[in-house]
Every structure is written in structure tokens, then in C-alpha cells.
Motif scaffolding. Structure first.
Motif, PDB file in Angstrom:
ATOM      1  N   PHE A 284      -0.733  -2.669  -3.243  1.00 50.97           N
ATOM      2  CA  PHE A 284      -0.633  -1.378  -2.368  1.00 50.97           C
ATOM      3  C   PHE A 284      -0.907  -1.336  -1.151  1.00 50.97           C
ATOM      4  O   PHE A 284      -0.385  -0.997  -0.133  1.00 50.97           O
ATOM      5  N   VAL A 294       4.432   5.036  -0.916  1.00 52.68           N
ATOM      6  CA  VAL A 294       4.174   4.961  -2.330  1.00 52.68           C
ATOM      7  C   VAL A 294       3.684   6.446  -2.597  1.00 52.68           C
ATOM      8  O   VAL A 294       2.817   6.977  -2.336  1.00 52.68           O
ATOM      9  N   ILE A 297       2.230   6.168  -9.335  1.00 48.50           N
ATOM     10  CA  ILE A 297       1.925   4.897  -9.662  1.00 48.50           C
ATOM     11  C   ILE A 297       1.507   4.947 -11.276  1.00 48.50           C
ATOM     12  O   ILE A 297       0.577   5.936 -11.772  1.00 48.50           O
ATOM     13  N   PHE A 311       5.626   1.680  -9.604  1.00 43.97           N
ATOM     14  CA  PHE A 311       5.462   2.864  -8.472  1.00 43.97           C
ATOM     15  C   PHE A 311       6.754   3.452  -8.060  1.00 43.97           C
ATOM     16  O   PHE A 311       7.996   2.812  -8.275  1.00 43.97           O
ATOM     17  N   CYS A 313       8.976   5.024  -4.494  1.00 45.48           N
ATOM     18  CA  CYS A 313       9.010   5.322  -2.950  1.00 45.48           C
ATOM     19  C   CYS A 313      10.301   5.881  -2.755  1.00 45.48           C
ATOM     20  O   CYS A 313      11.386   5.902  -3.518  1.00 45.48           O
TER      21      CYS A 313
END
Ligand code: ADP
Ligand code: ASP
Ligand code: MG
Length: 412
Positions: A284, A294, A297, A311, A313
Motif C-alpha cells: 500500500f 485505496v 482492503i 483492495f 479503488c
């Protein structure tokens, strides 16, 4: 004279006629005795068009040049609004961000406001100018380059001006007549709220409700700005729209007060990552440096020292994320077998301060989605919200089903 901030979003300045209409609204407040700071967005569709040009020219663009391009839409509407007001004999002048100067950090494309000196505009008001029209969304970095505040940033410009000038109120004029229990464009049963608590509005905004930019709500909460959302298309009374205010000012408290969605999400999975201390930082860290935001998770249980890391995004950051991960792998910082992107997901969230004291909201949400045959891919929760990642094709169905199940069409 008391100061009022009035912000007009893209649809409210989409044509010369609409600018005229907005200018008339401003004229009404000037006639009441206010000095007005008008914040304008670009004409609707304009910023999207400019972002498209940038992406087509340079997919992994330099954010400084992105800002140089996408900030320009607001310059046009600021000048046109000032001219329209002058045609109505209202003394008005336009200001671009750097002229104020609205000082920001150098985090291009997502800059934060650092300071708004009031001297220049105040001096003009003292000389008889009645309206300062300010281009929203843009500012200036310490090195003198133009910055932008992130999509929807004109809301934040407006609230920041209201705070800096001690305005009596900050009115956000948009294409809906207030904040609703969910987006009225995808759920016809959505109900307009007369008031909404800062904290709930903050969650709704950060979970995708476009009606206010998250940062604008944060600023309003911190500086106690009286913030109102209302329609630029209807005649408005003094108590029209939705007031964003402290929790204590609200009588009706539903357990769940709203449903938000974010359409353009992607789910990325790093397959078979070596599970060792420091692995999360190794993944990350580079993602953050590459400008990838992000959100959720999940790390799977590891088997024989290897695990999958998932994750989410925004979809338009998938290429950046892939590059950051393949570069980190090439540099020997991380090791994985494959990286898989699912670009067809959306996030749906329920929000409510009442969740603090009521158990069972999550269970109910999962049951509703299961009854609709919707598979949940990722879950996250906090004190006053529950979010799930689902296939995008079920997004509207999920919003409507949750709105029904939590009976949001009815006031508490
Ligand atoms: P503007 O151009 O005026 O800034 P935006 O498009 O940024 O307008 O924001 C207004 C839009 O936000 C509405 O048209 C509506 O579709 C959307 N929206 C999403 N969630 C909500 C909500 N809970 N209440 C009201 N509008 C919402
Ligand atoms: N024009 C910018 C955008 O579309 C800023 C705004 O409208 O608030 O994101
Ligand atoms: Mg907006």
C-alpha cells in the motif's frame, strides 16, 4: 454589510440562459442588502470533457498539467457570470483562484485549501462592488502553479469562502432541491430531508453521494458554517432546501438515514502474495505514492505462507495501480503470482447515526441483498455506516431494495 456565499453547480450555469437565471437569484440577495460571493462551477459536462482530453493525451498524466487543463472550465463561467450581473447593473467582478489568491497545498488534482486572504475582495466591496464572482475548484500552490481541489471541489471553495469571510450562510444551488435519503435519480421513493447532521452528510458524501464534496462538509463542520443545499430551478423561500447542521438540531432520527452508492469502483486482487510482516506496507506504500486511493482492503487467510490481498479503488486508477504493483514486483519489493482487476463493481452503503445504538442493521442489509440474489464481494463497516462491494449491474436494485427495507420514504 452582511456577506452571503452562493454557489452554482454545473447544471445551474450550463447555458447563458441559466447563468442569467442564477444571476437574477444573486440580484435578489443583493437587493436585500447582502454583499455576495458567488462561486461558480464549469458548465455541466465541461470538466468531464477536459478530463477526457487529458486521459486521451496522457493516460498516466502529470497532475500539474491535468490541473492546468481541467481548471479552465470555471474561468469561463466566472467571467460570464460577472458580465451578466453587470448587464443587470449589479457591480460585479470575477476572480480566478490565483487572483484571490486561494492558497492550496501542492497535491495536484486533490489539493487542500491552506488559506484564503480576504483583503483583495474586501477592498473591492468597500469600493462599492456588490458581487465577487469566484471560479470554483481552483487555487494556487506554493510554487505558483494552478491546482484543483478534486472533482466536485467548487462546493469546498464555497464553504471555505463562507468560513474565511464569516458569511451569514453558504447556499449551494444545484439541480435537485436538497439532500435526499438517496439519489432521487435512481430511486423514485427518495425523500427530501429538511435537515441532515454534519456527520451523516460527511459519510454520505464520502461514500459517493455527489450532492456535496466531502471536504466541503468537513470544513462546514469545523468552522460552523451554516450550509444549505437547494435548487437553482425553483423559486426559493428562506427555509427551502436542506440544512446541514449539528445532530442536536434534528428531531427525527432514523436508525438508517440514507443510502449512498459509488458506481465506478474496481476490485483488484494480488494473487499469492508472500505473507510476511511488512507486506501490507510494501503493497500500500507504493500504491499511495502512485496516487491510488485505496478504499476497502481484505487479506485472505494464508496457506503455506502465501495469501491473496484484495483492495478496491476508483476504476480510473486501475492502470496506475497495476503499474505501481508490477514496478514494485520488478524491484523485488513484493512478490505475487498475478494481479486481477474486476472493473465491474460498485459500492453501496447505508448510513445513520442511529446505528451507534441499534444492533442488527448489518444483518438486515445482508438479508435484503441475499433476498435479491445479490452477491457481496467485500464488506466494511464503521460506527455509522456499512458498505458492500457488489456487481455494478445490481447497484440500482440494491439501492432501491435497501431504501424500501429501511423504510426511508417515511419520516421517523
Ligand atoms: P452540481 O453540478 O450542482 O455540483 P452534482 O451533480 O455535483 O451537482 O450533485 C448533484 C447530484 O447529486 C444530483 O443531481 C443527484 O443525482 C446526486 N445525488 C446523489 N446522492 C444524492 C442525495 N442523497 N441527495 C441529493 N442528490 C444526490
Ligand atoms: N467543475 C468541477 C467538477 O466537475 C468542480 C465542480 O463542479 O465542483 O468536478
Ligand atoms: Mg457537484
Amino acid at each position: 454589510m452582511p456577506i452571503l456565499v452562493m454557489k452554482f453547480g454545473g447544471t445551474s450555469v450550463a447555458t447563458l440562459d441559466r447563468i442569467k437565471r442564477a444571476a437574477k437569484r444573486v440580484g435578489v440577495e443583493v437587493a436585500k442588502g447582502y454583499d455576495v460571493i458567488v462561486i461558480v462551477s464549469a458548465m455541466s459536462g465541461e470538466t468531464n470533457k477536459l478530463v477526457g482530453f487529458v486521459n486521451e493525451t496522457s493516460p498516466l498524466f502529470d497532475a500539474r498539467e491535468y490541473d492546468a487543463v481541467v481548471s479552465s472550465g470555471e474561468n469561463v463561467t466566472a467571467g460570464l457570470m460577472a458580465l451578466t450581473l453587470q448587464e443587470m447593473d449589479v457591480p460585479a467582478r470575477s476572480w480566478q483562484g490565483w487572483q484571490v489568491p486561494l492558497k492550496t497545498t501542492d497535491t495536484h488534482a486533490a489539493a487542500r485549501i491552506v488559506e484564503i486572504p480576504t483583503e483583495n475582495i474586501t477592498a473591492k466591496f468597500e469600493q462599492g462592488m456588490r458581487v465577487a464572482v469566484v471560479a470554483g475548484f481552483q487555487g494556487i500552490a506554493p510554487d505558483g502553479r494552478i491546482t484543483t481541489l478534486g472533482r466536485g471541489g467548487s462546493d469546498t471553495t464555497a464553504v471555505a469562502f463562507a468560513a474565511a469571510f464569516g458569511a451569514e450562510r453558504c447556499d449551494i444551488y444545484t439541480d435537485v432541491d436538497g439532500v435526499y435519503t438517496t439519489d432521487p435519480r435512481i430511486c423514485e421513493k427518495a425523500r427530501k430531508l429538511d435537515k441532515i447532521a454534519f456527520e451523516e452528510m460527511l459519510e454520505l458524501a464520502s461514500l459517493g453521494a455527489k450532492v456535496l464534496q466531502t471536504r466541503s462538509v468537513e470544513l462546514a463542520m469545523r468552522y460552523n458554517v451554516k450550509l444549505r443545499v437547494l435548487s437553482s430551478f425553483e423559486e426559493q423561500s428562506d427555509d427551502a432546501g436542506t440544512l446541514v447542521c449539528d445532530e442536536e438540531e434534528i428531531m427525527e432520527l432514523n436508525v438508517v438515514s440514507g443510502v449512498a452508492y459509488s458506481r465506478d469502483e474496481a476490485k483488484m486482487t494480488l494473487i499469492s502474495v508472500a505473507d510476511r510482516p511488512g507486506i501490507a506496507a510494501a503493497i500500500f506504500g507504493p500504491l499511495s505514492e502512485a496516487g491510488v486511493n485505496v478504499d476497502m482492503i481484505v487479506q485472505n487467510i494464508s496457506e503455506e505462507g502465501r495469501t491473496d490481498m484484495t483492495f478496491s479503488c476508483p476504476t480510473d486508477q486501475v492502470r496506475r495501480a497495476e503499474k505501481a504493483m508490477t514496478d514494485a514486483k520488478a524491484a523485488g519489493e513484493i512478490n505475487f503470482h498475478d494481479i486481477v482487476a474486476d472493473e465491474g463493481v460498485a459500492k453501496v452503503s447505508v448510513v445513520g447515526i442511529g446505528m451507534r445504538s441499534h444492533a442488527g442493521v448489518a444483518a438486515k442489509m445482508f438479508k435484503v441483498l441475499s433476498d435479491e440474489g445479490i452477491n457481496i464481494k467485500v464488506i466494511t463497516t464503521s460506527e455509522i455506516k456499512i458498505s458492500v462491494l457488489i456487481d455494478r449491474k445490481y447497484m440500482e436494485l440494491a439501492v432501491q431494495a435497501l431504501h424500501d427495507a429501511f423504510e426511508l420514504e417515511k419520516a421517523a
